[in-house]
Design a protein around this motif. Structure first.
Motif, PDB file in Angstrom:
ATOM      1  N   ALA A  41       0.833  -1.204   0.000  1.00 20.89           N
ATOM      2  CA  ALA A  41       0.000   0.000   0.000  1.00 20.89           C
ATOM      3  C   ALA A  41       0.871   1.259   0.000  1.00 20.89           C
ATOM      4  O   ALA A  41       0.628   2.190  -0.771  1.00 20.89           O
ATOM      5  CB  ALA A  41      -0.930  -0.003   1.210  1.00 20.89           C
ATOM      6  N   ARG A  42       1.855   1.271   0.846  1.00 18.34           N
ATOM      7  CA  ARG A  42       2.717   2.457   0.933  1.00 18.34           C
ATOM      8  C   ARG A  42       3.447   2.704  -0.386  1.00 18.34           C
ATOM      9  O   ARG A  42       3.519   3.834  -0.859  1.00 18.34           O
ATOM     10  CB  ARG A  42       3.705   2.269   2.087  1.00 18.34           C
ATOM     11  CG  ARG A  42       4.514   3.498   2.346  1.00 18.34           C
ATOM     12  CD  ARG A  42       5.303   3.402   3.625  1.00 18.34           C
ATOM     13  NE  ARG A  42       6.268   4.493   3.632  1.00 18.34           N
ATOM     14  CZ  ARG A  42       7.391   4.466   4.290  1.00 18.34           C
ATOM     15  NH1 ARG A  42       7.711   3.435   5.034  1.00 18.34           N
ATOM     16  NH2 ARG A  42       8.215   5.484   4.216  1.00 18.34           N
ATOM     17  N   VAL A  45       0.998   4.095  -2.954  1.00 12.35           N
ATOM     18  CA  VAL A  45       0.634   5.488  -2.673  1.00 12.35           C
ATOM     19  C   VAL A  45       1.796   6.423  -2.999  1.00 12.35           C
ATOM     20  O   VAL A  45       1.603   7.477  -3.604  1.00 12.35           O
ATOM     21  CB  VAL A  45       0.188   5.654  -1.202  1.00 12.35           C
ATOM     22  CG1 VAL A  45       0.106   7.121  -0.807  1.00 12.35           C
ATOM     23  CG2 VAL A  45      -1.149   4.957  -0.973  1.00 12.35           C
ATOM     24  N   GLU A  46       2.996   6.039  -2.609  1.00 13.40           N
ATOM     25  CA  GLU A  46       4.141   6.938  -2.745  1.00 13.40           C
ATOM     26  C   GLU A  46       4.726   6.986  -4.151  1.00 13.40           C
ATOM     27  O   GLU A  46       5.262   8.010  -4.552  1.00 13.40           O
ATOM     28  CB  GLU A  46       5.218   6.569  -1.727  1.00 13.40           C
ATOM     29  CG  GLU A  46       4.770   6.847  -0.302  1.00 13.40           C
ATOM     30  CD  GLU A  46       5.790   6.470   0.763  1.00 13.40           C
ATOM     31  OE1 GLU A  46       6.944   6.134   0.406  1.00 13.40           O
ATOM     32  OE2 GLU A  46       5.428   6.512   1.948  1.00 13.40           O
ATOM     33  N   LYS A 167      -4.415   1.266  -3.776  1.00 11.88           N
ATOM     34  CA  LYS A 167      -3.934   2.645  -3.909  1.00 11.88           C
ATOM     35  C   LYS A 167      -5.071   3.641  -3.723  1.00 11.88           C
ATOM     36  O   LYS A 167      -4.942   4.623  -2.986  1.00 11.88           O
ATOM     37  CB  LYS A 167      -3.273   2.841  -5.272  1.00 11.88           C
ATOM     38  CG  LYS A 167      -2.756   4.252  -5.469  1.00 11.88           C
ATOM     39  CD  LYS A 167      -2.160   4.442  -6.846  1.00 11.88           C
ATOM     40  CE  LYS A 167      -1.732   5.882  -7.010  1.00 11.88           C
ATOM     41  NZ  LYS A 167      -1.353   6.181  -8.378  1.00 11.88           N
ATOM     42  N   ASN A 168      -6.194   3.409  -4.390  1.00  9.29           N
ATOM     43  CA  ASN A 168      -7.324   4.337  -4.294  1.00  9.29           C
ATOM     44  C   ASN A 168      -7.881   4.401  -2.881  1.00  9.29           C
ATOM     45  O   ASN A 168      -8.253   5.471  -2.404  1.00  9.29           O
ATOM     46  CB  ASN A 168      -8.427   3.951  -5.283  1.00  9.29           C
ATOM     47  CG  ASN A 168      -8.023   4.211  -6.714  1.00  9.29           C
ATOM     48  OD1 ASN A 168      -7.141   5.012  -6.997  1.00  9.29           O
ATOM     49  ND2 ASN A 168      -8.647   3.494  -7.635  1.00  9.29           N
ATOM     50  N   PHE A 170      -6.293   3.969   0.018  1.00 11.14           N
ATOM     51  CA  PHE A 170      -5.414   4.741   0.894  1.00 11.14           C
ATOM     52  C   PHE A 170      -5.248   6.183   0.435  1.00 11.14           C
ATOM     53  O   PHE A 170      -4.980   7.057   1.243  1.00 11.14           O
ATOM     54  CB  PHE A 170      -4.053   4.058   1.030  1.00 11.14           C
ATOM     55  CG  PHE A 170      -4.086   2.879   1.966  1.00 11.14           C
ATOM     56  CD1 PHE A 170      -4.094   3.056   3.333  1.00 11.14           C
ATOM     57  CD2 PHE A 170      -4.132   1.589   1.472  1.00 11.14           C
ATOM     58  CE1 PHE A 170      -4.137   1.987   4.206  1.00 11.14           C
ATOM     59  CE2 PHE A 170      -4.169   0.505   2.330  1.00 11.14           C
ATOM     60  CZ  PHE A 170      -4.174   0.701   3.697  1.00 11.14           C
ATOM     61  N   THR A 171      -5.442   6.440  -0.839  1.00 12.99           N
ATOM     62  CA  THR A 171      -5.311   7.802  -1.352  1.00 12.99           C
ATOM     63  C   THR A 171      -6.582   8.614  -1.126  1.00 12.99           C
ATOM     64  O   THR A 171      -6.518   9.785  -0.769  1.00 12.99           O
ATOM     65  CB  THR A 171      -4.987   7.768  -2.865  1.00 12.99           C
ATOM     66  OG1 THR A 171      -3.778   7.035  -3.064  1.00 12.99           O
ATOM     67  CG2 THR A 171      -4.817   9.169  -3.419  1.00 12.99           C
ATOM     68  N   ASN A 172      -7.742   7.979  -1.308  1.00  7.85           N
ATOM     69  CA  ASN A 172      -9.002   8.725  -1.335  1.00  7.85           C
ATOM     70  C   ASN A 172      -9.866   8.618  -0.084  1.00  7.85           C
ATOM     71  O   ASN A 172     -10.772   9.419   0.088  1.00  7.85           O
ATOM     72  CB  ASN A 172      -9.835   8.279  -2.542  1.00  7.85           C
ATOM     73  CG  ASN A 172      -9.117   8.536  -3.841  1.00  7.85           C
ATOM     74  OD1 ASN A 172      -8.411   9.528  -3.987  1.00  7.85           O
ATOM     75  ND2 ASN A 172      -9.282   7.640  -4.793  1.00  7.85           N
ATOM     76  N   ASP A 176      -4.984   7.267   5.190  1.00  2.26           N
ATOM     77  CA  ASP A 176      -3.658   7.262   4.585  1.00  2.26           C
ATOM     78  C   ASP A 176      -2.795   6.164   5.213  1.00  2.26           C
ATOM     79  O   ASP A 176      -2.709   6.051   6.434  1.00  2.26           O
ATOM     80  CB  ASP A 176      -3.021   8.634   4.792  1.00  2.26           C
ATOM     81  CG  ASP A 176      -1.749   8.819   3.998  1.00  2.26           C
ATOM     82  OD1 ASP A 176      -1.048   7.822   3.730  1.00  2.26           O
ATOM     83  OD2 ASP A 176      -1.445   9.976   3.660  1.00  2.26           O
ATOM     84  N   VAL A 177      -2.144   5.393   4.375  1.00  2.00           N
ATOM     85  CA  VAL A 177      -1.298   4.306   4.860  1.00  2.00           C
ATOM     86  C   VAL A 177      -0.232   4.818   5.821  1.00  2.00           C
ATOM     87  O   VAL A 177       0.163   4.121   6.740  1.00  2.00           O
ATOM     88  CB  VAL A 177      -0.653   3.536   3.667  1.00  2.00           C
ATOM     89  CG1 VAL A 177       0.354   4.376   2.943  1.00  2.00           C
ATOM     90  CG2 VAL A 177      -0.047   2.243   4.139  1.00  2.00           C
ATOM     91  N   ARG A 178       0.177   6.043   5.674  1.00  2.00           N
ATOM     92  CA  ARG A 178       1.240   6.562   6.538  1.00  2.00           C
ATOM     93  C   ARG A 178       0.782   6.756   7.970  1.00  2.00           C
ATOM     94  O   ARG A 178       1.613   6.844   8.874  1.00  2.00           O
ATOM     95  CB  ARG A 178       1.814   7.844   5.950  1.00  2.00           C
ATOM     96  CG  ARG A 178       2.611   7.550   4.667  1.00  2.00           C
ATOM     97  CD  ARG A 178       2.934   8.800   3.922  1.00  2.00           C
ATOM     98  NE  ARG A 178       1.718   9.298   3.306  1.00  2.00           N
ATOM     99  CZ  ARG A 178       1.649   9.761   2.076  1.00  2.00           C
ATOM    100  NH1 ARG A 178       2.709   9.816   1.337  1.00  2.00           N
ATOM    101  NH2 ARG A 178       0.512  10.184   1.576  1.00  2.00           N
TER     102      ARG A 178
END
Length: 181
Positions: A41-42, A45-46, A167-168, A170-172, A176-178
């Motif tokens: 996931a990270r 996203v990154e 990705k979507n 954790f992004t949307n 957030d994965v962080r």
């Protein structure tokens, strides 16, 4: 070689890192699976790219890389104390198995990108102290697992996450994965 890597290479890197650098810590297959999910996931996203190839499936205890699960399942719920060899395809006509060779873990060649190694190590450092069942609970709260929860709990198999879905999410979603790191 660069990402996406063989998922067992990434798992071997995690196992080696925990056993060599995380004094007094251990990792079992359940925790390994959840850490792999958060690493994937990270990375998605990154960078927009996956850390490893292969699928991540939705199992009763959350996300699982079947390739990694089967590689390490002989440990059961015990700590994984060593890396495992991988059978890889080869063009070498002298290979022991026709078209395949046994590959033994090598951190420098299996995960050659220092930025990828750093991402893996940072993620492991943040999650290694977590109870694996707490990580399961976190992944069960993710809408991308919950959407298939009834199918999963009723014995559904081969239900996979897509990289875009991870990705979507954790992004949307604002999840957030962080924040887990």
């Amino acid at each position: 070689m660069s990402a996406p890597y063989n998922p067992v290479y990434v798992a071997n890197y995690i196992v080696d890192y925990v056993n060599e650098k995380c004094e007094g810590k251990s990792i079992n297959n359940l925790k390994l699976q959840k850490i792999l999910y958060f690493i994937q996931a990270r990375k998605l996203v990154e960078s927009g790219e996956p850390m490893f190839s292969g699928e991540i499936q939705k199992w009763k205890l959350g996300p699982v890389s079947p390739d990694v699960y089967h590689t390490f399942k002989m440990y059961g719920s015990r700590s994984i104390n060593d890396t495992e060899p991988v059978l890889v395809s080869t063009d070498d006509p002298d290979a022991i198995f026709s078209g395949y060779e046994i590959h033994h873990f090598n951190a420098e060649t299996d995960i050659p990108n220092p930025m990828d190694r750093t991402l893996i190590e940072e993620t492991v450092d943040k999650l290694i102290d977590e109870n694996p069942f707490d990580l399961v609970e976190i992944t069960h709260q993710h809408e991308i697992w919950k959407v298939d929860e009834d199918k999963i709990n009723n014995g559904g198999h081969n239900i996979s996450y897509t990289n875009d879905e991870i990705k979507n999410f954790f992004t949307n979603s604002g999840d957030d994965v962080r924040i887990w790191l």
